[in-house]
Scaffold this active site. Sequence first.
Site, PDB file in Angstrom:
ATOM      1  N   LYS A   5       0.423   5.259   8.397  1.00 31.40           N
ATOM      2  CA  LYS A   5       0.996   5.601   7.085  1.00 31.40           C
ATOM      3  C   LYS A   5      -0.124   5.776   6.057  1.00 31.40           C
ATOM      4  CE  LYS A   5       1.894   2.027   4.796  1.00 31.40           C
ATOM      5  NZ  LYS A   5       1.450   1.081   3.829  1.00 31.40           N
ATOM      6  N   LYS A  65      -7.358   1.926  -2.603  1.00 32.15           N
ATOM      7  CA  LYS A  65      -6.879   1.299  -1.353  1.00 32.15           C
ATOM      8  C   LYS A  65      -6.747   2.343  -0.232  1.00 32.15           C
ATOM      9  CE  LYS A  65      -4.845  -1.351   1.599  1.00 32.15           C
ATOM     10  NZ  LYS A  65      -5.683  -2.095   2.508  1.00 32.15           N
ATOM     11  N   THR A 100       0.854  -1.188   0.000  1.00 32.11           N
ATOM     12  CA  THR A 100       0.000   0.000   0.000  1.00 32.11           C
ATOM     13  C   THR A 100       0.889   1.237   0.000  1.00 32.11           C
ATOM     14  OG1 THR A 100      -1.588  -1.183   1.346  1.00 32.11           O
ATOM     15  CG2 THR A 100      -1.875   1.202   1.191  1.00 32.11           C
TER      16      THR A 100
HETATM   17  P1  NAP Z   1       5.168  -6.123   7.788  1.00 28.20           P
HETATM   18  O1  NAP Z   1       4.728  -7.352   8.453  1.00 28.20           O
HETATM   19  O2  NAP Z   1       5.622  -4.967   8.583  1.00 28.20           O
HETATM   20  O3  NAP Z   1       6.289  -6.536   6.725  1.00 28.20           O
HETATM   21  C1  NAP Z   1       6.976  -5.564   6.011  1.00 28.20           C
HETATM   22  C2  NAP Z   1       7.843  -6.216   4.950  1.00 28.20           C
HETATM   23  O4  NAP Z   1       8.556  -5.187   4.255  1.00 28.20           O
HETATM   24  C3  NAP Z   1       8.891  -7.173   5.524  1.00 28.20           C
HETATM   25  O5  NAP Z   1       9.085  -8.237   4.636  1.00 28.20           O
HETATM   26  C4  NAP Z   1      10.129  -6.265   5.559  1.00 28.20           C
HETATM   27  O6  NAP Z   1      11.336  -6.972   5.510  1.00 28.20           O
HETATM   28  C5  NAP Z   1       9.943  -5.499   4.271  1.00 28.20           C
HETATM   29  N1  NAP Z   1      10.739  -4.276   4.238  1.00 28.20           N
HETATM   30  C6  NAP Z   1      10.568  -3.174   5.016  1.00 28.20           C
HETATM   31  N2  NAP Z   1      11.471  -2.239   4.687  1.00 28.20           N
HETATM   32  C7  NAP Z   1      12.230  -2.759   3.669  1.00 28.20           C
HETATM   33  C8  NAP Z   1      13.308  -2.270   2.891  1.00 28.20           C
HETATM   34  N3  NAP Z   1      13.803  -1.033   3.070  1.00 28.20           N
HETATM   35  N4  NAP Z   1      13.829  -3.092   1.941  1.00 28.20           N
HETATM   36  C9  NAP Z   1      13.332  -4.323   1.746  1.00 28.20           C
HETATM   37  N5  NAP Z   1      12.308  -4.849   2.452  1.00 28.20           N
HETATM   38  C10 NAP Z   1      11.751  -4.071   3.398  1.00 28.20           C
HETATM   39  O7  NAP Z   1       3.997  -5.531   6.850  1.00 28.20           O
HETATM   40  P2  NAP Z   1       2.695  -6.242   6.307  1.00 28.20           P
HETATM   41  O8  NAP Z   1       1.624  -6.140   7.340  1.00 28.20           O
HETATM   42  O9  NAP Z   1       3.032  -7.549   5.688  1.00 28.20           O
HETATM   43  O10 NAP Z   1       2.282  -5.164   5.189  1.00 28.20           O
HETATM   44  C11 NAP Z   1       2.943  -5.112   3.928  1.00 28.20           C
HETATM   45  C12 NAP Z   1       2.204  -4.088   3.059  1.00 28.20           C
HETATM   46  O11 NAP Z   1       0.850  -4.517   2.890  1.00 28.20           O
HETATM   47  C13 NAP Z   1       2.144  -2.693   3.672  1.00 28.20           C
HETATM   48  O12 NAP Z   1       2.228  -1.742   2.635  1.00 28.20           O
HETATM   49  C14 NAP Z   1       0.774  -2.644   4.312  1.00 28.20           C
HETATM   50  O13 NAP Z   1       0.266  -1.336   4.396  1.00 28.20           O
HETATM   51  C15 NAP Z   1      -0.026  -3.501   3.355  1.00 28.20           C
HETATM   52  N6  NAP Z   1      -1.189  -4.160   3.960  1.00 28.20           N
HETATM   53  C16 NAP Z   1      -1.100  -4.763   5.178  1.00 28.20           C
HETATM   54  C17 NAP Z   1      -2.229  -5.374   5.708  1.00 28.20           C
HETATM   55  C18 NAP Z   1      -2.203  -6.032   7.062  1.00 28.20           C
HETATM   56  O14 NAP Z   1      -3.306  -6.277   7.598  1.00 28.20           O
HETATM   57  N7  NAP Z   1      -1.065  -6.348   7.641  1.00 28.20           N
HETATM   58  C19 NAP Z   1      -3.422  -5.388   4.995  1.00 28.20           C
HETATM   59  C20 NAP Z   1      -3.472  -4.799   3.735  1.00 28.20           C
HETATM   60  C21 NAP Z   1      -2.332  -4.187   3.222  1.00 28.20           C
HETATM   61  P3  NAP Z   1      12.021  -7.524   6.878  1.00 28.20           P
HETATM   62  O15 NAP Z   1      11.256  -8.763   7.212  1.00 28.20           O
HETATM   63  O16 NAP Z   1      13.419  -7.784   6.493  1.00 28.20           O
HETATM   64  O17 NAP Z   1      11.848  -6.437   7.903  1.00 28.20           O
END
Ligand code: NAP
Length: 475
Positions: free
Chosen positions: A427, A359, A284
């Site tokens: 965010k 989104k 997102t």
């Molecule tokens: P998360 O658990 O915080 O995971 C973040 C991911 O991004 C991890 O794999 C992290 O790697 C990677 N990352 C962060 N900074 C990075 C960088 N500089 N270079 C390379 N990799 C990097 O987040 P999430 O909940 O899976 O969400 C991922 C996306 O989906 C976000 O944009 C969020 O807004 C969206 N989203 C989330 C949800 C939800 O319910 N969680 C629902 C819809 C959409 P590391 O493991 O190495 O830290």
Amino acid sequence: MANFQVGDFVWAKMTGYPYWPGKVAEPDKDVKKPSKKVEMFFIRFYGTGDYAWTKADLVHDYAEQKQKYAIGKAKGFLEAVRQIDHAVERRAKGLPDTSDEESEEESEGSDDQPLAKKAKHEKSSSATASGTPPKKRRKSAKKSLPTREEVHVSSVDNLNLTEPCVSPDTTADADSTTSIVAKDVIPTDKKIGFLGLGIMGIPMAMNLIKSGHDVTVWNRNQNKCKQLLSAGAKEGTSPADVVQQCDITFSCVSDSTAVRDLVIGNSGVLQGITSGKGYVEMSTVDNDTIKEISEAISMRGGRFLEAPVSGSKKAAETGQLVILAAGDRSLYMDGYSCFEAMGKKTFFLGELGCGANTKLIVNMLTGTFMASLAEGLSLAEKAGLDQYTLLDVLNLSAISCPLVQTKGSAILEGHFPANFPLKHQQKDLRLALQMGEVLEQPLHVAGAANELYKRTKAIGFGDRDMSCVYRAVNA
Ligand code: NAP
């Protein structure tokens, strides 16, 4: 107001925490009674062995209110109910109550207990560096437990003790995606890459594997690749390597900075892009970031699609996401079996940017509604209303929805597993406000909600679930 006697079985509640089974007890000599001029009972909690002075209006008869309050599903809560039921049964048979010893022994490792217990963990955690075994430390710390007043000095401290941060790699369940098999997806024979294995990325990639796709994964922290490798994925050495090996690569990372790092950083996606390769951004992010990376990929002859998702961890696990695709239609068609594996419905929204904008509007509404729910539950508590009853009412009203059900229960149970980290919700609100700024659309409500999430993040809850916004509201 009920007049309880020492030995009575009760439900008792600490501010901001769920009702918990306990017993009215004689206070320990070294636990000072708070100086408040309201009636209070000294309660020993089941499942934890801890105690606290509790205001009389937050103490209720156990048997009378069991149906109402015994609704928690968390492990520690269920164990506490089991213990009090055991004690009630023993008393009915005229047997002595052994629950005190039992709760002392069985409370180890449970992460969803009432406040006083957490205070005990905090006291004992200061001894961690000495290497003392936790159980021994906890017992020796018992006498120095703070009183209810002491533990309420800082709501932040309390919370750090109450909701352990659930990191993405410990929450993902390799077997939780089996429902995908029932979808009957016919996998594309194209090689699929997946970058970013967080809360969402792990189950999304897992569903690709389970539906028969040939998947290569990469994550910055390599440890998170393990369960996907065990399920049959291959591992790339860098984003560029994955893109080189695959026909279509998906990405799902935190935010715009992560998206840019991944694409234009060292050994990034761009270095692997050649003519016809597909790149699908599922994170997102804002419209500008999407356009910027799309241009960079197109300049190398690649195809680009944005496909952010609606739905949280559980929807990702069960392949029930709603996918908001826009951009290159040929890539959308080529990757369709992947969307089928990850989602219950995929929209093709046309021009690039429509996915990101849709989104952000969805999440702006989710964030404001969550903040409102938190305020309503907190206001109910301040008004002396029963929060459980309020939640029942909401669940039967026109605003009943999964968010009210799941996040409302999480708040009342004081249990916040990180499904959607609060920092990501903030965010998304920030990005939606930026969108409003550019388009000159006033967003008063979203602006106020954003301030609340900023505050919650500032007091240390960014990595917890978005429902932790209640902590700032209820402070
Ligand atoms: P998360 O658990 O915080 O995971 C973040 C991911 O991004 C991890 O794999 C992290 O790697 C990677 N990352 C962060 N900074 C990075 C960088 N500089 N270079 C390379 N990799 C990097 O987040 P999430 O909940 O899976 O969400 C991922 C996306 O989906 C976000 O944009 C969020 O807004 C969206 N989203 C989330 C949800 C939800 O319910 N969680 C629902 C819809 C959409 P590391 O493991 O190495 O830290």
